[in-house]
Write an enzyme that holds these catalytic residues in place. Sequence first.
Site, mmCIF file in Angstrom:
data_model
loop_
_atom_site.group_PDB
_atom_site.id
_atom_site.type_symbol
_atom_site.label_atom_id
_atom_site.label_comp_id
_atom_site.label_asym_id
_atom_site.label_seq_id
_atom_site.Cartn_x
_atom_site.Cartn_y
_atom_site.Cartn_z
ATOM 1 C CB SER A 155 31.926 -72.224 47.144
ATOM 2 O OG SER A 155 30.815 -72.621 47.933
ATOM 3 C CE1 TYR A 168 28.572 -71.409 42.901
ATOM 4 C CE2 TYR A 168 28.492 -72.854 44.817
ATOM 5 C CZ TYR A 168 28.787 -71.626 44.248
ATOM 6 O OH TYR A 168 29.307 -70.609 45.032
HETATM 7 N N1 LIG Z 1 27.584 -65.162 48.548
HETATM 8 C C1 LIG Z 1 27.872 -66.383 48.970
HETATM 9 O O1 LIG Z 1 27.239 -66.883 49.915
HETATM 10 C C2 LIG Z 1 28.989 -67.163 48.338
HETATM 11 C C3 LIG Z 1 29.365 -68.345 48.963
HETATM 12 C C4 LIG Z 1 30.388 -69.100 48.406
HETATM 13 C C5 LIG Z 1 31.016 -68.665 47.258
HETATM 14 N N2 LIG Z 1 30.620 -67.520 46.662
HETATM 15 C C6 LIG Z 1 31.321 -67.125 45.432
HETATM 16 O O2 LIG Z 1 31.720 -65.782 45.521
HETATM 17 C C7 LIG Z 1 31.807 -65.238 44.201
HETATM 18 C C8 LIG Z 1 31.080 -63.906 44.182
HETATM 19 O O3 LIG Z 1 29.706 -64.137 44.437
HETATM 20 P P1 LIG Z 1 28.745 -63.088 45.162
HETATM 21 O O4 LIG Z 1 28.221 -63.723 46.363
HETATM 22 O O5 LIG Z 1 29.386 -61.756 45.264
HETATM 23 O O6 LIG Z 1 27.540 -63.077 44.104
HETATM 24 P P2 LIG Z 1 27.012 -61.980 43.123
HETATM 25 O O7 LIG Z 1 25.964 -62.639 42.306
HETATM 26 O O8 LIG Z 1 26.648 -60.755 43.880
HETATM 27 O O9 LIG Z 1 28.286 -61.638 42.245
HETATM 28 C C9 LIG Z 1 28.753 -62.455 41.212
HETATM 29 C C10 LIG Z 1 29.552 -61.592 40.269
HETATM 30 O O10 LIG Z 1 29.979 -62.390 39.163
HETATM 31 C C11 LIG Z 1 29.714 -61.686 37.975
HETATM 32 N N3 LIG Z 1 29.487 -62.573 36.840
HETATM 33 C C12 LIG Z 1 28.592 -63.576 36.742
HETATM 34 N N4 LIG Z 1 28.658 -64.142 35.522
HETATM 35 C C13 LIG Z 1 29.621 -63.465 34.848
HETATM 36 C C14 LIG Z 1 30.148 -63.577 33.551
HETATM 37 N N5 LIG Z 1 29.699 -64.471 32.678
HETATM 38 N N6 LIG Z 1 31.121 -62.721 33.197
HETATM 39 C C15 LIG Z 1 31.577 -61.782 34.062
HETATM 40 N N7 LIG Z 1 31.119 -61.649 35.319
HETATM 41 C C16 LIG Z 1 30.143 -62.468 35.684
HETATM 42 C C17 LIG Z 1 28.461 -60.877 38.271
HETATM 43 O O11 LIG Z 1 28.332 -59.811 37.375
HETATM 44 C C18 LIG Z 1 28.722 -60.443 39.706
HETATM 45 O O12 LIG Z 1 29.469 -59.264 39.732
HETATM 46 C C19 LIG Z 1 31.227 -66.288 43.255
HETATM 47 O O13 LIG Z 1 32.281 -67.003 42.639
HETATM 48 C C20 LIG Z 1 30.458 -67.204 44.189
HETATM 49 O O14 LIG Z 1 30.372 -68.529 43.710
HETATM 50 C C21 LIG Z 1 29.615 -66.754 47.173
#
Ligand SMILES: NC(=O)c1ccc[n+]([C@@H]2O[C@H](COP(=O)([O-])OP(=O)(O)OC[C@H]3O[C@@H](n4cnc5c(N)ncnc54)[C@H](O)[C@@H]3O)[C@@H](O)[C@H]2O)c1
Length: 267
Positions: A155, A168
């Site tokens: 991130s 986080y």
């Molecule tokens: N969306 C954003 O703005 C953003 C920004 C920076 C980083 N990220 C990172 O991107 C990654 C994906 O996030 P996203 O935006 O798609 O969010 P999201 O909430 O849509 O997806 C997160 C995924 O992680 C899975 N997950 C959560 N806990 C879990 C567990 N205990 N076991 C197995 N799977 C688990 C969920 O089922 C989901 O599929 C994450 O690591 C997040 O920190 C997202």
Amino acid sequence: MKLAGKVALVTGSSQGIGQAIAVRLAAEGARVVINYRSNPQGAEETLSKVQTAGGDCHLVEGYCDNDRGYSVGADLGMVDDVRRLIAAGIEHYGQLDILVNNAGIEKHAPFWDVTEKDYEAVLNVNLKGVFFATQSLVQHLRETNRPGKIINISSVHEELPFPNFTAYCASKGGLKMLTRNLSVELAPLGITINNVAPGAIETPINTKLLNDPEKLGALLKNIPLGRLGQPQDVSGLVAFLASPDADYITGSTFFVDGGLTWNYQEQ
Ligand SMILES: NC(=O)c1ccc[n+]([C@@H]2O[C@H](COP(=O)([O-])OP(=O)(O)OC[C@H]3O[C@@H](n4cnc5c(N)ncnc54)[C@H](O)[C@@H]3O)[C@@H](O)[C@H]2O)c1
């Protein structure tokens, strides 16, 4: 088809960025192991998109899932589950070449109110899960004497402060040093590891923000490219880092943030 003959595992691929990555890697010719924790319908959707995109996909949730309807939750926060997940992918396809550590969660609270339970939930999924998934893949690659590629979805908060999300930020900052350290330790094995650091991407993790016009407007003003990112903005970079074009790239973080990170402006 830069990934023909490769097998990729994408953690947390039932929605959001993980789903887009699974689909994109399949479009590049990889066979994809999908993982989910509590959203089997989402995983079915990913599976269907992966099949359409041209991949040969096997749905796994912690255990090998050869039988339709047989699936068990793979919680990336639990090391036993993580190991079962990697083992299931290897058992099904006979190999694993690419690991995308995507699963992640965040919990909002002022520092003084953070509970031990929430701290552990965040650190366990975002850092411990990555650590041991990567370890299991590396053990497999060493045993089979093959190269591999690891991509962590970090991130912008591996660099930028994010008040009220200290656990986080600690987890993503930890990922930064995990990646730097392993780039050195794994290079002699022919294994590369890099971080992709998204900014604000339109996924369910940002539901609250997306439904708050005031906060969303303020955020958009901080993004030089003037829009939120889409999951496909992230998945293209992951596909590149997983491909032979990135063979000489390791230990780095690549930002996908529309210019957000360095947009400091004097008022
Ligand atoms: N969306 C954003 O703005 C953003 C920004 C920076 C980083 N990220 C990172 O991107 C990654 C994906 O996030 P996203 O935006 O798609 O969010 P999201 O909430 O849509 O997806 C997160 C995924 O992680 C899975 N997950 C959560 N806990 C879990 C567990 N205990 N076991 C197995 N799977 C688990 C969920 O089922 C989901 O599929 C994450 O690591 C997040 O920190 C997202």
